[in-house]
Write an enzyme that holds these catalytic residues in place. Structure first.
Site, short mmCIF file in Angstrom:
data_model
loop_
_atom_site.label_atom_id
_atom_site.label_comp_id
_atom_site.label_asym_id
_atom_site.label_seq_id
_atom_site.Cartn_x
_atom_site.Cartn_y
_atom_site.Cartn_z
N TYR A 160 0.84 -1.61 -0.52
CA TYR A 160 -0.15 0.05 -0.01
C TYR A 160 0.71 1.13 -0.11
O TYR A 160 0.56 2.25 -0.60
CB TYR A 160 -0.87 0.46 1.61
N ASN A 216 -12.53 -1.64 -4.95
CA ASN A 216 -12.43 -1.40 -6.49
C ASN A 216 -13.36 -1.96 -7.10
O ASN A 216 -13.79 -3.27 -6.46
CB ASN A 216 -10.39 -2.66 -6.69
N CYS A 241 -5.53 -5.76 -7.17
CA CYS A 241 -5.96 -5.75 -6.54
C CYS A 241 -5.56 -6.92 -4.52
O CYS A 241 -4.71 -6.23 -4.03
CB CYS A 241 -7.64 -5.14 -5.30
N HIS A 242 -5.87 -7.55 -5.32
CA HIS A 242 -5.30 -9.04 -4.07
C HIS A 242 -3.41 -8.90 -4.35
O HIS A 242 -2.80 -9.44 -3.62
CB HIS A 242 -5.80 -10.43 -4.99
N GLU A 252 -1.62 -17.30 -9.16
CA GLU A 252 -0.37 -16.87 -9.18
C GLU A 252 1.56 -17.10 -9.49
O GLU A 252 2.10 -16.37 -10.03
CB GLU A 252 -0.04 -15.12 -9.65
#
Length: 179
Positions: free
Chosen positions: A100, A128, A136-137, A163
């Site tokens: 962040y 989002n 956003c993850h 991912e």
């Protein structure tokens, strides 16, 4: 007029929303702020091209691929600040994470401000409206905390693992807004 389409994902049902040309929403069932950016009734229409493109993108993504965003016309609805944060989210490479605080520095630079709060960025990330596609993850706390995912921390971990992110370095906070 807004349209909707339900997509069956490995994480559970997703609801897509369109303004007739662009994808304006993609929410997980039960997600915080579910449907919050659409202020009109949704008309189901699974034949819309924007839904077909988004479904093809999601199919490839959940198959472990890194599909390009080129065929996805996105139009998330939000404030100028939220839009700036969401543009930064789209820059986070597949299979990587950022914090962040790092996003706050980039948004402050873009908006020509001396600084910006990581907490303010967290609020924008949490709102989002196009989950997964606007990733956003991929945002974590500076010390590896898995704070702030509107879809729930288990789903955030599953997306990161999909991912190929090494999730062992992350932890679930004992208290906070993400729980």
């Amino acid at each position: 007029m807004y349209y909707s389409h339900r997509y069956a994902s490995p994480l559970g049902p997703l609801l897509m929303a369109s303004n007739g040309r662009h994808l304006v929403g993609l929410w997980m069932e039960g997600q915080k702020y579910f449907g919050a950016t659409v202020d009109e009734p949704l008309t189901p229409d699974s034949q819309r091209q924007e839904f077909k493109n988004a479904a093809a993108w999601l199919d490839a993504y959940f198959a472990g691929e890194n599909p390009p965003l080129a065929d996805l016309p996105l139009a998330p609805k939000g404030t100028a600040f939220q839009q700036a944060v969401w543009r930064q989210l789209l820059k986070i490479p597949y299979g990587e994470t950022t914090t962040y605080g790092a996003i706050a520095k980039e948004v402050a630079r873009e908006m020509k401000k001396a600084g910006m709060s990581g907490q303010a960025v967290g609020g924008a990330v949490g709102h989002n409206p196009i989950s997964i596609i606007i990733p956003c993850h991929r945002v974590v706390g500076s010390r590896g905390s898995l704070t702030g995912y509107a879809g729930g921390l288990k789903k955030k971990l599953r997306l990161l693992a999909l991912e190929g992110v090494n999730t062992v370095k992350f932890f679930v906070p004992k208290q906070g807004t993400a729980l």
